[in-house]
Scaffold this motif. Structure first.
Motif, PDB file in Angstrom:
ATOM      1  N   VAL A 286       0.819  -1.214   0.000  1.00 33.36           N
ATOM      2  CA  VAL A 286       0.000   0.000   0.000  1.00 33.36           C
ATOM      3  C   VAL A 286       0.852   1.262   0.000  1.00 33.36           C
ATOM      4  O   VAL A 286       0.372   2.347  -0.321  1.00 33.36           O
ATOM      5  N   ARG A 287       2.102   1.114   0.336  1.00 38.33           N
ATOM      6  CA  ARG A 287       2.993   2.276   0.326  1.00 38.33           C
ATOM      7  C   ARG A 287       3.332   2.728  -1.099  1.00 38.33           C
ATOM      8  O   ARG A 287       3.728   3.876  -1.314  1.00 38.33           O
ATOM      9  N   LEU A 288       3.215   1.829  -2.035  1.00 33.97           N
ATOM     10  CA  LEU A 288       3.574   2.167  -3.423  1.00 33.97           C
ATOM     11  C   LEU A 288       2.569   3.183  -3.973  1.00 33.97           C
ATOM     12  O   LEU A 288       1.358   3.069  -3.710  1.00 33.97           O
ATOM     13  N   PRO A 289       3.038   4.163  -4.719  1.00 33.75           N
ATOM     14  CA  PRO A 289       2.186   5.288  -5.133  1.00 33.75           C
ATOM     15  C   PRO A 289       0.909   4.877  -5.871  1.00 33.75           C
ATOM     16  O   PRO A 289      -0.156   5.391  -5.584  1.00 33.75           O
ATOM     17  N   ASP A 290       1.016   3.970  -6.803  1.00 30.32           N
ATOM     18  CA  ASP A 290      -0.159   3.635  -7.612  1.00 30.32           C
ATOM     19  C   ASP A 290      -0.757   2.284  -7.246  1.00 30.32           C
ATOM     20  O   ASP A 290      -1.466   1.689  -8.066  1.00 30.32           O
ATOM     21  N   SER A 291      -0.467   1.848  -6.049  1.00 26.65           N
ATOM     22  CA  SER A 291      -0.972   0.528  -5.652  1.00 26.65           C
ATOM     23  C   SER A 291      -2.450   0.621  -5.282  1.00 26.65           C
ATOM     24  O   SER A 291      -2.989   1.710  -5.050  1.00 26.65           O
ATOM     25  N   SER A 292      -3.077  -0.531  -5.215  1.00 27.16           N
ATOM     26  CA  SER A 292      -4.492  -0.576  -4.862  1.00 27.16           C
ATOM     27  C   SER A 292      -4.637  -0.653  -3.341  1.00 27.16           C
ATOM     28  O   SER A 292      -4.106  -1.577  -2.707  1.00 27.16           O
TER      29      SER A 292
END
Lengths: 306, 134
Positions: A286-292
């Motif tokens: 969830v930390r990733l910018p474009d993650s769901s």
């Protein structure tokens, strides 16, 4: 052990060094006698203290006076500074090294600031200050050594050391006669009162249950938990591999986790560890910018408008 | 398909249940204290129900029964989906940033803000994460 309470180690090399220095300095008789080898018997085996046949010998040791000089095993650094003789000593005792310091004014002509070597001839003022320092250092060393010995014997007695317990019992036995036993018992009592016993529960307390949230946060802040890495961890768990994977997959479903644990209690730790790892992986994702965010938690995703 | 339908049915049942509950008989008129049943309904509405219309209906019922703060929270939750896209995007970014942070106090403050905004699940996730920080 009782005799060890008042006797310090006196390495031969240190004794000879001090004797050599005292001869070179031609110290007064009182000083010279204070650096003689200790007259007390050498430290005996601690286990001898509990032997009743040696009570007489121990009694004399307990009731002895202040004991031999502590200066024999002491390393000192002496300096003249601001018209004072400053002495810093390190006294080796069976219970560790004790740092001791004192300073005395130098009478007579003003002295320059300088280090003092005992091998060199000294002025009368410095010699007089040295004599004072020697007496003072001896007193301080004995006091500190006694304190350290008391701490040592009390600590050991509290840990169940029978020799230490017997030592204190002997002190108590001979204390009514006064002398050193009474002196040391007084110190022991003061130390015990100042440092009350706090019962240790090491090994008796229930092991704290690791919180999944805590573990998952720690894991999330560690190396990247890729699928392959999780499978690698699972593989290392042997027969608990499936339980670990189950926890990884169902970390958001506490009912299913609890149900699985109730069915397979032997796999509880593997399931909970898997759940922690699964949550940690979700946090990392969830930390990733474009993650769901829905992959992390559908309810959170709904709330955040995803 | 079945899950939203189920939630809708549950929401409807909860709406009926709370409508039939006599608030005056179970609580003091001055002190807004939920009964056990009402608390379950409120928690479900606040945490699980995702249909804004159902949430608004329940908010109205809670208001009618005298639970004004609860009604406000439910309305905030119902409005979450209708916020401007920029606000939603900013909240998502803030959430991601908080989940990356190691500032425990900051994360807890943000969790409190999400709570006030009617997003308790986001707040709980942040608190769970913060609990594991040193």
């Amino acid at each position: 052990m009782i005799s060890r309470l008042q006797t310090t180690r006196a390495p031969r090399f240190a004794l000879s060094l001090v004797r050599q220095h005292t001869r070179a300095l031609a110290l007064p008789p009182a000083l010279a006698s204070s650096v003689d080898p200790p007259s007390a018997p050498a430290p005996s085996d601690p286990t001898q203290d509990v032997d009743p046949s040696e009570t007489t010998e121990d009694e004399s040791a307990i009731e002895g006076d202040a004991g031999p000089s502590m200066l024999a095993g002491m390393r000192v650094a002496i300096n003249v500074h601001a018209g004072r003789l400053c002495v810093l000593g390190a006294c080796e005792t069976p219970w560790g090294t004790i740092p001791i310091a004192c300073h005395f004014g130098i009478e007579g002509e003003p002295e320059e600031d300088r280090p003092v070597s005992l091998a060199d001839p000294q002025t009368p003022g410095v010699l007089a200050a040295l004599a004072q320092a020697e007496e003072r250092l001896d007193v301080l060393a004995k006091r500190e050594s006694d304190d350290l010995a008391v701490e040592n014997v009390v600590r050991r007695a509290r840990l169940g050391d029978q020799v230490a317990t017997a030592t204190i019992a002997e002190m108590r036995r001979f204390a009514p006669r006064g002398g050193r036993a009474a002196f040391m018992l007084k110190k022991v009592t003061a130390y015990v009162q100042a440092h009350p016993y706090q019962a240790s529960e090491i090994g008796l307390e229930p092991a704290p249950i690791a919180r999944v949230s805590n573990a998952s946060t720690a894991l999330a802040n560690g190396p990247l938990l890729s699928k392959s890495r999780l499978l690698q961890i699972a593989a290392s768990l042997g027969e608990n591999a499936r339980a670990f994977v189950f926890g990884c997959v169902h970390f958001r479903r506490p009912r299913e986790i609890e149900s699985a644990i109730s069915e397979h209690p032997e796999a509880e730790s593997a399931i909970r560890t898997g759940a922690a790892a699964g949550l940690a992986r979700a946090i990392q994702m969830v930390r990733l910018p474009d993650s769901s965010i829905a992959a992390f938690c559908p309810h959170v995703a709904w709330e955040l408008g995803e | 398909m079945l899950v939203p339908l189920g939630l809708l049915i549950l929401g409807g049942l909860a709406y009926n249940k709370i409508s039939k509950t006599d608030g005056a008989s179970v609580m003091s008129a001055d002190i807004a204290v939920l009964t056990a049943d009402q608390a379950v309904i409120y928690d479900t509405a606040l945490n699980k129900t995702e249909d804004p219309e159902t949430i608004r209906k329940m908010a109205a019922v809670f208001r009618k029964k005298g639970f004004e703060p609860h009604a406000i929270m439910l309305e905030k939750r119902a409005n979450l989906r209708e916020l401007p896209q920029e606000v939603k995007r900013a909240r998502r970014a803030a959430f991601r940033k908080a989940m990356k942070s190691t500032n425990r106090e900051g994360i807890l403050a943000m969790a409190a803000a999400y709570d006030k905004a009617g997003a308790p699940n986001s707040a709980d996730s942040l608190r769970t994460y913060a609990a594991g920080l040193p």
